[in-house]
Scaffold this motif. Sequence first.
Motif, short mmCIF file in Angstrom:
data_model
loop_
_atom_site.label_atom_id
_atom_site.label_comp_id
_atom_site.label_asym_id
_atom_site.label_seq_id
_atom_site.Cartn_x
_atom_site.Cartn_y
_atom_site.Cartn_z
N PHE A 108 0.82 -1.21 0.00
CA PHE A 108 0.00 0.00 0.00
C PHE A 108 0.86 1.27 0.00
N SER A 109 1.93 1.26 0.74
CA SER A 109 2.71 2.49 0.90
C SER A 109 3.74 2.72 -0.18
N SER A 110 4.17 1.64 -0.87
CA SER A 110 5.26 1.79 -1.82
C SER A 110 4.91 1.30 -3.22
N PHE A 111 4.55 0.02 -3.32
CA PHE A 111 4.35 -0.57 -4.65
C PHE A 111 3.30 0.18 -5.47
N LEU A 112 2.14 0.42 -4.85
CA LEU A 112 1.06 1.07 -5.58
C LEU A 112 1.38 2.52 -5.92
N ARG A 113 2.21 3.15 -5.13
CA ARG A 113 2.53 4.57 -5.37
C ARG A 113 3.52 4.77 -6.51
N ARG A 114 3.98 3.69 -7.07
CA ARG A 114 4.82 3.84 -8.27
C ARG A 114 3.99 4.17 -9.49
N ARG A 115 2.66 4.12 -9.33
CA ARG A 115 1.73 4.55 -10.39
C ARG A 115 2.00 3.83 -11.71
N ARG A 116 2.14 2.54 -11.63
CA ARG A 116 2.34 1.76 -12.84
C ARG A 116 1.03 1.21 -13.38
N VAL A 117 -0.09 1.56 -12.77
CA VAL A 117 -1.37 1.02 -13.20
C VAL A 117 -2.36 2.16 -13.43
N ASP A 118 -3.33 1.89 -14.33
CA ASP A 118 -4.38 2.87 -14.62
C ASP A 118 -5.57 2.71 -13.69
N GLY A 119 -5.70 1.55 -13.09
CA GLY A 119 -6.82 1.28 -12.19
C GLY A 119 -6.48 0.08 -11.33
N LEU A 120 -7.29 -0.14 -10.30
CA LEU A 120 -7.00 -1.21 -9.35
C LEU A 120 -8.28 -1.96 -8.99
N ILE A 121 -8.23 -3.29 -9.02
CA ILE A 121 -9.32 -4.15 -8.58
C ILE A 121 -8.88 -4.83 -7.29
N VAL A 122 -9.65 -4.66 -6.22
CA VAL A 122 -9.33 -5.26 -4.93
C VAL A 122 -10.32 -6.40 -4.69
N VAL A 123 -9.82 -7.63 -4.65
CA VAL A 123 -10.68 -8.82 -4.58
C VAL A 123 -10.73 -9.37 -3.16
N ALA A 124 -11.94 -9.41 -2.58
CA ALA A 124 -12.21 -10.09 -1.30
C ALA A 124 -11.27 -9.65 -0.19
N MET A 125 -11.00 -8.36 -0.12
CA MET A 125 -10.16 -7.82 0.95
C MET A 125 -10.86 -6.67 1.63
N GLU A 126 -11.02 -6.77 2.93
CA GLU A 126 -11.62 -5.68 3.69
C GLU A 126 -10.50 -4.70 4.06
N LEU A 127 -10.69 -3.45 3.66
CA LEU A 127 -9.65 -2.43 3.83
C LEU A 127 -9.95 -1.56 5.04
N ASP A 128 -8.89 -1.17 5.75
CA ASP A 128 -9.11 -0.25 6.86
C ASP A 128 -9.07 1.19 6.34
N ALA A 129 -9.38 2.14 7.21
CA ALA A 129 -9.51 3.54 6.80
C ALA A 129 -8.21 4.07 6.20
N ASP A 130 -7.07 3.71 6.79
CA ASP A 130 -5.78 4.19 6.29
C ASP A 130 -5.50 3.64 4.90
N GLU A 131 -5.81 2.36 4.68
CA GLU A 131 -5.58 1.76 3.36
C GLU A 131 -6.47 2.40 2.30
N ILE A 132 -7.71 2.70 2.67
CA ILE A 132 -8.61 3.36 1.72
C ILE A 132 -8.09 4.76 1.39
N ASP A 133 -7.58 5.46 2.40
CA ASP A 133 -7.00 6.79 2.17
C ASP A 133 -5.84 6.69 1.18
N GLN A 134 -5.01 5.68 1.35
CA GLN A 134 -3.86 5.53 0.45
C GLN A 134 -4.31 5.22 -0.98
N LEU A 135 -5.35 4.40 -1.11
CA LEU A 135 -5.84 4.06 -2.45
C LEU A 135 -6.50 5.26 -3.13
N THR A 136 -7.35 5.97 -2.39
CA THR A 136 -8.00 7.13 -2.99
C THR A 136 -7.00 8.23 -3.32
N GLY A 137 -5.88 8.24 -2.59
CA GLY A 137 -4.85 9.24 -2.86
C GLY A 137 -4.04 8.96 -4.11
#
Length: 346
Positions: A108-137
């Motif tokens: 969440f903090s490093s890999f996704l922030r490399r912005r190598r993707v146009d979109g993200l599908i999250v399968v069967a994972m319940e996210l906490d508030a901090d993780e959602i903040d990181q994804l929406t950011g």
Amino acid sequence: MVSIDEVARAAGVSSATVSRALSGRGHVSPATRQKVLQVADELGYVVSSAASSLASGRTRNIGVMLPDLHRWFFSTVLTGISEELSRRGYDLTLYNVTDDAEVRQEIFSSFLRRRRVDGLIVVAMELDADEIDQLTGLGIPVLTLGGSNPRLPGRAIDDHGVAHLAVEHLLRLGHRRIGRIGAEASFNRDFHVPARRENGFRDALAEAGLSADPQLCVTADFTVEGGHRAAKSVLGRSASAPTAVVAFSDEMAIGALLAARDLGLEVPGDVSVIGIDGHDLGPLFGLTTVDQHPLGQGGRAAREILELIEGTEALPTDDADADLPYDLVVRSSTSAPRIESVSAPH
């Protein structure tokens, strides 16, 4: 390497038309698109991902986050996503989010922030508030599959309804002593799927004036082996054995079929068995199941994330429950009980 200009000259159209035909963006007549695709194929033209990214600001790459690659259900959903993305000319980057808290945080903090993707599908994972903040950011579309979230668009299945339908089927056949192979407590981590199915199981019995017998309710780990062990502990009872068993996954249901065979029981004469999933091996075992179409779930998620990227659809974020279809598939593993003669509920 063949260039886009060479394809354009061979097809007798402009380079811009070739670009639109190959990318699927912009207006091109079906005949022209077909001609361009044929010429490109004949010349061996391959779209440069780097050039496409520079021109459009997109990578044509979709990220997929999964909690477990070893489970049949998740791998089948991933196959559905991959097949649809390939048809649309997109690559896939897989993030396997294990139980390791440090690995999850790094994703969440490093890999996704490399912005190598146009979109993200999250399968069967319940996210906490901090993780959602990181994804929406990240500033990219994010779609959840397998659970609802008030802050993210997504799709989910009605797990209560899935189990309820399985029990209803057995009740209509006339069964009253119905066993259950549920899931161990550790599997309630994300979206409480086993708990929702448990509620559906118990509610269906209650509506028929019945209650769950604790002696007939066991848990396992969503595997064939686990289902085999659990079913043996229930089906091995003499006078108090159930006439039917609901397993919360097809793999556990297959384990129950094998346990019945080992115990010398006939299916469905001595015991009926029904699962949940729509497993590829279901037809081979004659397994009755509630099919939740995992391959179709993956394909739908891929189509919808691309629609979000292209701005052609806005999915709701308030409640994703019951969006995904499921169907009862009746095969030879269920029938009316041989012993009980109580009529089915109306």
